[in-house]
Design a protein around this motif. Structure first.
Motif, PDB file in Angstrom:
ATOM      1  N   ARG A 180       0.878  -1.263   0.052  1.00 14.19           N
ATOM      2  CA  ARG A 180       0.127   0.049   0.032  1.00 14.19           C
ATOM      3  C   ARG A 180       0.785   1.174  -0.085  1.00 14.19           C
ATOM      4  O   ARG A 180       1.826   1.309   0.733  1.00 14.19           O
ATOM      5  CB  ARG A 180      -0.901   0.009   1.407  1.00 14.19           C
ATOM      6  CG  ARG A 180      -2.118  -0.812   1.046  1.00 14.19           C
ATOM      7  CD  ARG A 180      -3.252  -0.020   0.367  1.00 14.19           C
ATOM      8  NE  ARG A 180      -4.097  -1.171  -0.380  1.00 14.19           N
ATOM      9  CZ  ARG A 180      -4.922  -1.657   0.150  1.00 14.19           C
ATOM     10  NH1 ARG A 180      -5.305  -1.421   1.426  1.00 14.19           N
ATOM     11  NH2 ARG A 180      -5.793  -2.584  -0.306  1.00 14.19           N
ATOM     12  N   HIS A 181       0.577   2.074  -0.870  1.00 12.60           N
ATOM     13  CA  HIS A 181       1.528   3.385  -1.104  1.00 12.60           C
ATOM     14  C   HIS A 181       0.674   4.495  -0.396  1.00 12.60           C
ATOM     15  O   HIS A 181      -0.463   5.026  -0.943  1.00 12.60           O
ATOM     16  CB  HIS A 181       1.533   3.548  -2.527  1.00 12.60           C
ATOM     17  CG  HIS A 181       2.424   2.664  -3.136  1.00 12.60           C
ATOM     18  ND1 HIS A 181       3.627   2.941  -3.554  1.00 12.60           N
ATOM     19  CD2 HIS A 181       1.953   1.561  -3.616  1.00 12.60           C
ATOM     20  CE1 HIS A 181       3.991   2.024  -4.312  1.00 12.60           C
ATOM     21  NE2 HIS A 181       3.062   0.943  -4.369  1.00 12.60           N
ATOM     22  N   SER A 182       0.895   4.738   0.904  1.00 15.60           N
ATOM     23  CA  SER A 182       0.106   5.636   1.638  1.00 15.60           C
ATOM     24  C   SER A 182       0.811   6.945   1.813  1.00 15.60           C
ATOM     25  O   SER A 182       1.856   7.069   1.981  1.00 15.60           O
ATOM     26  CB  SER A 182      -0.156   4.798   3.115  1.00 15.60           C
ATOM     27  OG  SER A 182       1.116   5.099   3.803  1.00 15.60           O
ATOM     28  N   LYS A 183      -0.218   7.825   1.931  1.00 13.47           N
ATOM     29  CA  LYS A 183       0.184   9.275   2.015  1.00 13.47           C
ATOM     30  C   LYS A 183       0.473   9.501   3.355  1.00 13.47           C
ATOM     31  O   LYS A 183      -0.236   8.970   4.240  1.00 13.47           O
ATOM     32  CB  LYS A 183      -0.849  10.162   1.718  1.00 13.47           C
ATOM     33  CG  LYS A 183      -0.356  11.259   0.207  1.00 13.47           C
ATOM     34  CD  LYS A 183      -1.598  11.807  -0.044  1.00 13.47           C
ATOM     35  CE  LYS A 183      -1.444  12.211  -1.436  1.00 13.47           C
ATOM     36  NZ  LYS A 183      -2.855  12.501  -2.037  1.00 13.47           N
ATOM     37  N   ALA A 184       1.504  10.582   3.811  1.00 16.81           N
ATOM     38  CA  ALA A 184       1.781  10.810   4.858  1.00 16.81           C
ATOM     39  C   ALA A 184       0.568  11.565   5.638  1.00 16.81           C
ATOM     40  O   ALA A 184      -0.219  12.447   4.876  1.00 16.81           O
ATOM     41  CB  ALA A 184       2.973  11.681   5.114  1.00 16.81           C
ATOM     42  N   ARG A 185       0.328  11.179   6.841  1.00 19.27           N
ATOM     43  CA  ARG A 185      -0.804  12.025   7.193  1.00 19.27           C
ATOM     44  C   ARG A 185      -0.426  12.522   8.879  1.00 19.27           C
ATOM     45  O   ARG A 185      -0.927  12.296   9.740  1.00 19.27           O
ATOM     46  CB  ARG A 185      -2.032  10.927   7.626  1.00 19.27           C
ATOM     47  CG  ARG A 185      -2.604  10.861   6.336  1.00 19.27           C
ATOM     48  CD  ARG A 185      -4.011   9.888   6.640  1.00 19.27           C
ATOM     49  NE  ARG A 185      -4.503   9.346   5.627  1.00 19.27           N
ATOM     50  CZ  ARG A 185      -4.412   8.521   4.707  1.00 19.27           C
ATOM     51  NH1 ARG A 185      -3.403   7.576   4.859  1.00 19.27           N
ATOM     52  NH2 ARG A 185      -4.649   8.238   3.525  1.00 19.27           N
ATOM     53  N   GLY A 198       3.156  10.059  13.544  1.00 20.38           N
ATOM     54  CA  GLY A 198       2.463   8.739  13.593  1.00 20.38           C
ATOM     55  C   GLY A 198       1.989   7.748  12.249  1.00 20.38           C
ATOM     56  O   GLY A 198       2.096   6.720  12.198  1.00 20.38           O
ATOM     57  N   SER A 199       1.788   8.551  11.363  1.00 20.25           N
ATOM     58  CA  SER A 199       1.964   7.890  10.134  1.00 20.25           C
ATOM     59  C   SER A 199       2.458   8.669   8.818  1.00 20.25           C
ATOM     60  O   SER A 199       1.996   9.513   8.144  1.00 20.25           O
ATOM     61  CB  SER A 199       0.467   7.874   9.546  1.00 20.25           C
ATOM     62  OG  SER A 199      -0.540   8.963   9.503  1.00 20.25           O
ATOM     63  N   ILE A 201       5.485   3.023   1.439  1.00 21.10           N
ATOM     64  CA  ILE A 201       5.087   1.746   1.164  1.00 21.10           C
ATOM     65  C   ILE A 201       4.859   0.866   2.081  1.00 21.10           C
ATOM     66  O   ILE A 201       5.930   0.501   3.009  1.00 21.10           O
ATOM     67  CB  ILE A 201       5.914   1.103   0.015  1.00 21.10           C
ATOM     68  CG1 ILE A 201       6.133   2.167  -1.017  1.00 21.10           C
ATOM     69  CG2 ILE A 201       5.119   0.053  -0.560  1.00 21.10           C
ATOM     70  CD1 ILE A 201       7.016   1.663  -2.124  1.00 21.10           C
ATOM     71  N   VAL A 202       3.550   0.399   2.427  1.00 27.47           N
ATOM     72  CA  VAL A 202       3.326  -0.527   3.674  1.00 27.47           C
ATOM     73  C   VAL A 202       2.815  -1.736   3.076  1.00 27.47           C
ATOM     74  O   VAL A 202       2.137  -1.913   2.266  1.00 27.47           O
ATOM     75  CB  VAL A 202       2.347   0.445   4.640  1.00 27.47           C
ATOM     76  CG1 VAL A 202       1.929  -0.496   5.882  1.00 27.47           C
ATOM     77  CG2 VAL A 202       2.582   1.832   4.967  1.00 27.47           C
ATOM     78  N   ASP A 203       3.331  -3.020   3.797  1.00 23.39           N
ATOM     79  CA  ASP A 203       2.897  -4.162   3.416  1.00 23.39           C
ATOM     80  C   ASP A 203       1.450  -4.241   4.512  1.00 23.39           C
ATOM     81  O   ASP A 203       1.197  -4.056   5.509  1.00 23.39           O
ATOM     82  CB  ASP A 203       3.625  -5.431   4.137  1.00 23.39           C
ATOM     83  CG  ASP A 203       5.014  -5.445   3.161  1.00 23.39           C
ATOM     84  OD1 ASP A 203       4.827  -4.996   1.915  1.00 23.39           O
ATOM     85  OD2 ASP A 203       5.913  -5.893   3.233  1.00 23.39           O
ATOM     86  N   LYS A 204       0.448  -4.805   3.779  1.00 20.05           N
ATOM     87  CA  LYS A 204      -0.867  -4.917   4.164  1.00 20.05           C
ATOM     88  C   LYS A 204      -1.414  -6.218   3.907  1.00 20.05           C
ATOM     89  O   LYS A 204      -1.413  -6.319   2.650  1.00 20.05           O
ATOM     90  CB  LYS A 204      -1.575  -3.577   3.939  1.00 20.05           C
ATOM     91  CG  LYS A 204      -2.942  -3.473   4.805  1.00 20.05           C
ATOM     92  CD  LYS A 204      -3.620  -2.182   4.323  1.00 20.05           C
ATOM     93  CE  LYS A 204      -4.643  -1.649   5.285  1.00 20.05           C
ATOM     94  NZ  LYS A 204      -5.693  -2.851   5.661  1.00 20.05           N
TER      95      LYS A 204
END
Ligand SMILES: [Zn+2]
Length: 120
Positions: free
Chosen positions: A58-63, A66-67, A71-74
């Motif tokens: 998962r290519h997640s955007k910085a929020r 804490g996040s 690229i995160v394995d999910k």
């Protein structure tokens, strides 16, 4: 028994023999032959999420803090028909039967060896 009919709901809730925390084996697809623990059962969609299986990036955007994003394995949901309950005693994926005991409580058993599955 409660009625399954409810106005406004088109998706029928099906009862699956697989529950959270069950050990299952994937019997089809990329992760075939792997076992894992059920984290979630998505009954409406007929899918299950199994720990460490069917991993997607998962290519997640910085929020914010804490996040940080990246690229995160999910775990992605698997079709419930592609997993089977794994029986420790048979050391194999098995079909499960449901029996009512003397006290009326239902228990699940391995169809092959009769071993009780996921008693809780
Ligand atoms: Zn068994």
């Amino acid at each position: 028994m409660a009625s399954a009919k409810r106005a406004g709901k088109t998706a029928v809730k099906v009862k699956y023999k697989i529950k959270k925390n069950d050990m299952v084996m994937v019997v089809a697809g990329r992760d075939r032959g792997k076992t894992g623990k059920v984290m979630r059962v998505l009954r409406e969609r007929g899918r299950v999420v199994v720990e460490r299986l069917n991993i997607v990036k998962r290519h997640s955007k910085a929020r914010g803090a804490g996040s940080p994003g990246g690229i995160v394995d999910k775990e992605a949901a698997l079709d419930i028909s592609n997993v089977m309950i794994f029986c420790d005693r048979c050391n194999a994926p098995v079909r499960v039967g449901v029996k009512a005991g003397d006290d009326g409580a239902k228990s699940r058993n391995c169809r092959r060896c009769g071993e009780a599955i996921g008693n809780d």
